[in-house]
Scaffold this motif. Sequence first.
Motif, short mmCIF file in Angstrom:
data_model
loop_
_atom_site.label_atom_id
_atom_site.label_comp_id
_atom_site.label_asym_id
_atom_site.label_seq_id
_atom_site.Cartn_x
_atom_site.Cartn_y
_atom_site.Cartn_z
N ASN A 562 0.78 -1.32 0.01
CA ASN A 562 0.16 0.12 -0.21
C ASN A 562 0.88 1.18 -0.03
N GLY A 563 2.13 1.31 0.56
CA GLY A 563 2.91 2.43 0.65
C GLY A 563 2.32 3.59 1.21
N CYS A 564 2.71 4.75 0.69
CA CYS A 564 2.30 6.13 1.17
C CYS A 564 0.63 6.38 0.97
N SER A 565 0.18 5.50 -0.03
CA SER A 565 -1.21 5.86 -0.36
C SER A 565 -2.32 5.37 0.72
N ALA A 566 -1.62 4.66 1.75
CA ALA A 566 -2.29 4.19 3.16
C ALA A 566 -2.91 5.50 3.85
N CYS A 567 -2.40 6.47 3.44
CA CYS A 567 -2.87 7.88 4.09
C CYS A 567 -3.05 8.97 3.15
N HIS A 568 -1.85 8.99 2.16
CA HIS A 568 -1.79 10.17 1.15
C HIS A 568 -2.65 9.91 0.27
N THR A 569 -3.88 10.19 0.18
CA THR A 569 -4.70 10.07 -0.77
C THR A 569 -4.62 10.76 -2.31
N THR A 570 -3.70 11.71 -2.10
CA THR A 570 -2.83 12.14 -3.40
C THR A 570 -1.67 11.64 -3.65
N ALA A 571 -1.52 10.93 -4.64
CA ALA A 571 -0.35 10.15 -5.07
C ALA A 571 0.93 11.21 -4.95
N ILE A 572 2.06 10.53 -4.25
CA ILE A 572 3.16 11.33 -4.13
C ILE A 572 4.23 10.68 -5.26
N ALA A 573 4.37 11.71 -6.18
CA ALA A 573 5.57 11.45 -7.14
C ALA A 573 6.78 11.49 -6.68
N ALA A 574 7.75 11.54 -7.86
CA ALA A 574 9.26 11.71 -7.21
C ALA A 574 9.46 12.74 -6.60
N THR A 575 8.66 14.03 -7.10
CA THR A 575 8.86 15.45 -6.61
C THR A 575 7.84 15.74 -5.76
N GLY A 576 7.14 14.57 -5.15
CA GLY A 576 6.28 14.99 -4.14
C GLY A 576 4.81 15.04 -4.60
N PRO A 577 3.92 15.18 -3.84
CA PRO A 577 2.30 15.04 -4.18
C PRO A 577 1.97 16.51 -4.88
N ALA A 578 0.95 16.29 -5.68
CA ALA A 578 0.42 17.50 -6.44
C ALA A 578 -0.34 18.28 -5.44
N HIS A 585 8.22 23.57 -6.93
CA HIS A 585 9.68 23.68 -6.59
C HIS A 585 10.40 22.17 -7.38
N ASN A 586 9.54 21.18 -7.62
CA ASN A 586 10.12 20.13 -8.46
C ASN A 586 11.39 19.64 -8.12
N GLN A 587 11.46 19.50 -6.64
CA GLN A 587 12.61 18.68 -5.98
C GLN A 587 12.32 17.22 -5.78
N THR A 588 13.33 16.37 -6.16
CA THR A 588 13.19 15.09 -5.71
C THR A 588 13.96 14.62 -4.13
N ASP A 589 14.59 15.84 -3.74
CA ASP A 589 15.44 15.59 -2.55
C ASP A 589 14.14 15.97 -1.35
N CYS A 590 13.53 15.10 -0.94
CA CYS A 590 12.33 15.55 0.26
C CYS A 590 12.73 16.11 1.42
N THR A 591 14.24 15.46 1.72
CA THR A 591 14.72 16.11 3.08
C THR A 591 15.12 17.48 3.08
N LEU A 592 14.95 18.26 1.99
CA LEU A 592 15.21 19.82 1.83
C LEU A 592 14.39 20.44 2.67
N CYS A 593 12.95 19.82 2.84
CA CYS A 593 12.02 20.64 3.57
C CYS A 593 11.33 19.67 4.58
N HIS A 594 11.69 18.39 4.41
CA HIS A 594 11.23 17.50 5.46
C HIS A 594 12.24 16.71 6.40
#
Length: 678
Positions: A562-578, A585-594
């Motif tokens: 199930n992955g992240c979709s178990a809670c994130h009803t908006t799919a998470i792409a490589a650059t985050g959810p829409a 921002h179009n960032q693939t490094d999520c740790t820049l903000c999280h």
Amino acid sequence: MQKKKMNRKITIFLTTMCIASVLLFSVSSEAEPGDGNILKRSQGELCEGCHRTNTNTPSPGEVGFDQANWDNAIKMHSSEIAGACSNTVYKTKTACSSNGGIWTPGKWEGSSGWGVAGGQYGQFVCTTCHTSHDTTNIYLIKQNIAAQSGTLPGSIVDFRYLTGIQGSAPYALGDDSDNHSSSTRVCEVCHTITSYHRYNASGQADKNHNNATDCTLCHSHRTGFVPSLSSCTACHGQPPIDPGTLVNTSTGSTTAGAHNLHVNGKSYTCDTCHYDNIPAGVHNDGGSPSISMGFHLFGGAAQGGSYDGQVGVLYDALITNPATTVIFPPTGAKTCSSIYCHSTGQSTTDPNSATPTYANPVWDSTVTCGDCHRVTEASGLTSGGHDEHLGITEVNGCGDCHTGAANDASNYNSANHVNALIDVANTYSAGGARGNNYGTCSTASCHANVYGAGTATTPTWGSTGNGCSACHTTAIGTTGPATGSHAFHNQTDCTLCHNAGTTSTTKPPTEHADGDIDTANVGYTDNKVKGSAPESCSTASCHANVYGAGSVTTPLWGSTGNGCSACHTTAIAATGPATGSHAEHNQTDCTLCHNEGTTSTTKPSTEHADGDIDTANVGYTDNKAKGSAATTCSTASCHANVYGPCTVTTPTWGTTGNGCSACHTTAIEATGPATGSH
């Protein structure tokens, strides 16, 4: 002078033209015989024309058998009745032999019995002893009795009364007190090998058996004169239930004690406490008025004990193994001791020992559950696993394991109570003989198969340290058992999904072991049938609606991928959810903000699923309430101060149309910003 004839006095009941029953004959020895026809309608009339006998009444097992008719029929005093068939259905020699059985006579076994064709004395019929009135004896007994074959010890019979005075009763049924070597008494002229009342009494060991009394009180013609327990009421109640039904030749006893409870309430036979005394043996029916005690339970499975009786009453002990003893002289305690039926059943400390702890009940007192053995943990019932089971919510009481027992230990109404066996329900493996160690239950509802239908085999009764594994066949780790989605959730706080008090080593105080699946706080079906299809949670806080208030419906329990979709009803792409400004921002490094560890497919190691919005490194409000107004970042490195050190405050998250001004605090015109030489 002509001798005056004495009158006969005859009292009879007549039905139609037949004699129904003769109640009383009082005939003088000087009376002259009649013509032999007074009780006959014709010379060919037979006794069976008016009387039911064993020859004209179907016996047990025969066609047309009727119990009442058979009970009331007059039986021949012979081995036709007195004996036993290898097939216990049949009660006469004729019926037994006709149906392939083997008949064992009660006496004269070597001569094929007595009073039957081919046996001692030949076949007895009614007219062997009775005549149709040409007699001066009462009850139409012949004055001279002859055997059909062979010779009886005596032949002349002088029978004038039923009872008399011992030692002075020559015309009664029987009297051994005179130590006679010959007799004309009706019960003695034929007997040679009986225990009492022989033709020659000189060789008898006991000459005190009901002398000069009415033998038919115990030896009825309806039983072929075989003694019957039903005749016990001639001397005392069967059983005695009050002072008025105690033995009528007083033993000195003044209390019937618990006879009624033992015989009528518990169905114990007389020889349970008076072994080898009922109906024959050494029954005190003419000798000293003593009470004979012999404890012999369940066919001898439990024997012996002791009785301390009433003051002034004579008791004697019968032979049992181990021995039964009576306290002499009795102290008046009226107590039984060392008797199995008032005990703990088997040892309470050694499961391999059949020796119980005994109670000492008083014969005329009331005994309740708890008087012979403990019934609650508080009262000391700690043998085996009793203390582990009693007093917990999952066990209702005694009746859960002992069929017929009241849960509150107030009574135990079962034929299995006090039967010299260990009787436990739920397919207990060590039931049966006492002292055969402890066993396991395989169908105990309180030890259900946690992970499916049915039950689990319990730990051995009395064993300790079993914990949750007594039912949970899959071990419970600190984060729960390796079932469903427990491992994936990796939670040590069991109460997030289960009742208060639940830990990996402690059961909850409510709803435990009630036969179903119990959950709490997460919107999963409570009291769910074990083994039924898994469901989803609808209110699990750990499955919060990431993008607003409340929670989301979870994937099915136990499902994977199930992955992240178990809670994130908006799919998470490589650059985050829409959502918000992720796409901008179009960032693939999520740790820049999280938080550290966050990727588009991996949750962070900290602050995840804690019910709020978590950010890091950018000066955005951390632990921000979901659904609250978006704010700005103040330390985002990607929003550097173009014209100096540090960073600038970003546009509000999720806003659009910011362009270069998101970082360039001086507006950029067509020819550039108003900085430097632009």
